[in-house]
Design a protein around this motif. Structure first.
Motif, PDB file in Angstrom:
ATOM      1  N   THR A   1      10.101 -64.006  41.499  1.00 14.51           N
ATOM      2  CA  THR A   1      10.225 -65.446  41.256  1.00 14.51           C
ATOM      3  C   THR A   1       9.781 -65.783  39.834  1.00 14.51           C
ATOM      4  O   THR A   1       8.941 -65.106  39.252  1.00 14.51           O
ATOM      5  CB  THR A   1       9.397 -66.296  42.245  1.00 14.51           C
TER       6      THR A   1
ATOM      7  N   VAL B   1      10.938 -71.883  40.111  1.00 13.25           N
ATOM      8  CA  VAL B   1      10.317 -72.191  41.404  1.00 13.25           C
ATOM      9  C   VAL B   1       9.138 -73.159  41.209  1.00 13.25           C
ATOM     10  O   VAL B   1       8.973 -74.115  41.963  1.00 13.25           O
ATOM     11  CB  VAL B   1       9.874 -70.888  42.115  1.00 13.25           C
TER      12      VAL B   1
ATOM     13  N   THR C   1       5.700 -62.339  41.222  1.00 13.23           N
ATOM     14  CA  THR C   1       5.961 -63.605  40.536  1.00 13.23           C
ATOM     15  C   THR C   1       5.546 -63.528  39.081  1.00 13.23           C
ATOM     16  O   THR C   1       4.579 -62.853  38.724  1.00 13.23           O
ATOM     17  CB  THR C   1       5.262 -64.795  41.235  1.00 13.23           C
TER      18      THR C   1
END
Ligand SMILES: [Zn+2]
Length: 235
Positions: A11, A15, A92
């Motif tokens: 991600t 996001v 992430t």
């Protein structure tokens, strides 16, 4: 998706953006009106530690003050983790803790996190729940002013690369969410997997198509908060 497969999720800023977090803009090289080289390098920290410390103190407090909360994309990924039976890892690039707030557990912050800081002298780690200052004395080595935010700055290695590549070596499904696939790290991860010539499904979730969309088995275009829900509901 078959939940018995091994899943790797990457991600990026897209996001967090849906929760209202402003991140570094590639276009003009500015992050909240600061030049990136003034707040994101070891050299900057040595030259003007107060400026750098204050910048991250502001980032930390603005996330708390504005009551920034996880959005549906974060919640859907936490839900997917619970459903998943095979290997699961969420990598992430984001430095906030919205994934954790939404319930994600198997997560690696490859660019570090605003939740932690560490001493550059001895490596001692601290929870970043106070204002960083050049007056702060490390409790472990007693050296003053060496504790800094635990975020990967320019010129530093991303974290957990050994673990990340081990997960990549076993993954059957690769999801790229809210991250530009033209640049590192997504581009590097995709290249790495494509060279393995194994059967891997690549899914991208982006607000718009990118020049790398053709590399994906399927592209879900639109806000990840909406597109992910459909996928997770049908899994
Ligand atoms: Zn120390």
């Amino acid at each position: 998706m078959n939940t018995k497969k091994n899943l790797f999720i990457l991600t990026g800023a897209g996001v967090s953006k849906e929760s209202g977090i402003k991140t570094f803009r590639e276009k003009d090289g500015l992050w909240e009106n600061y030049k990136i080289e003034d707040v994101c390098t070891v050299e900057a920290f040595i030259k003007d530690p107060n400026l750098v410390n204050n910048f991250y103190n502001e980032r930390r407090s603005s996330i708390i003050d504005q009551k920034i909360l996880p959005n549906e994309a974060h919640y859907q990924l936490a839900k997917l983790e619970k459903k998943w039976k095979g290997d699961f890892i969420l990598v992430t690039q984001n430095i906030d803790n919205l994934h954790e707030q939404a319930g994600s557990i198997k997560i690696l912050h490859m660019h570090g996190s605003l939740d932690k800081c560490f001493c550059m002298n001895c490596g001692a780690e601290y929870k970043f729940n106070f204002d960083l200052s050049t007056e702060f004395v490390c409790k472990k080595c007693n050296v003053k002013g060496k504790v800094r935010v635990d975020i990967v700055w320019f010129g530093e290695q991303p974290k957990y690369l050994d673990k990340i590549y081990k997960y990549l070596d076993r993954t059957d499904v690769f999801l790229s969410i809210g991250t530009s696939n033209n640049v590192y790290p997504a581009a590097g991860f995709i290249d790495y997997l494509k060279h393995q010539k194994r059967k891997i499904d690549f899914y991208e979730f982006n607000i718009e198509k990118t020049s790398k969309s053709f590399l994906f088995t399927k592209s879900f275009i639109g806000p990840a908060s909406e597109t992910l829900k459909k996928l997770v509901d049908s899994t």
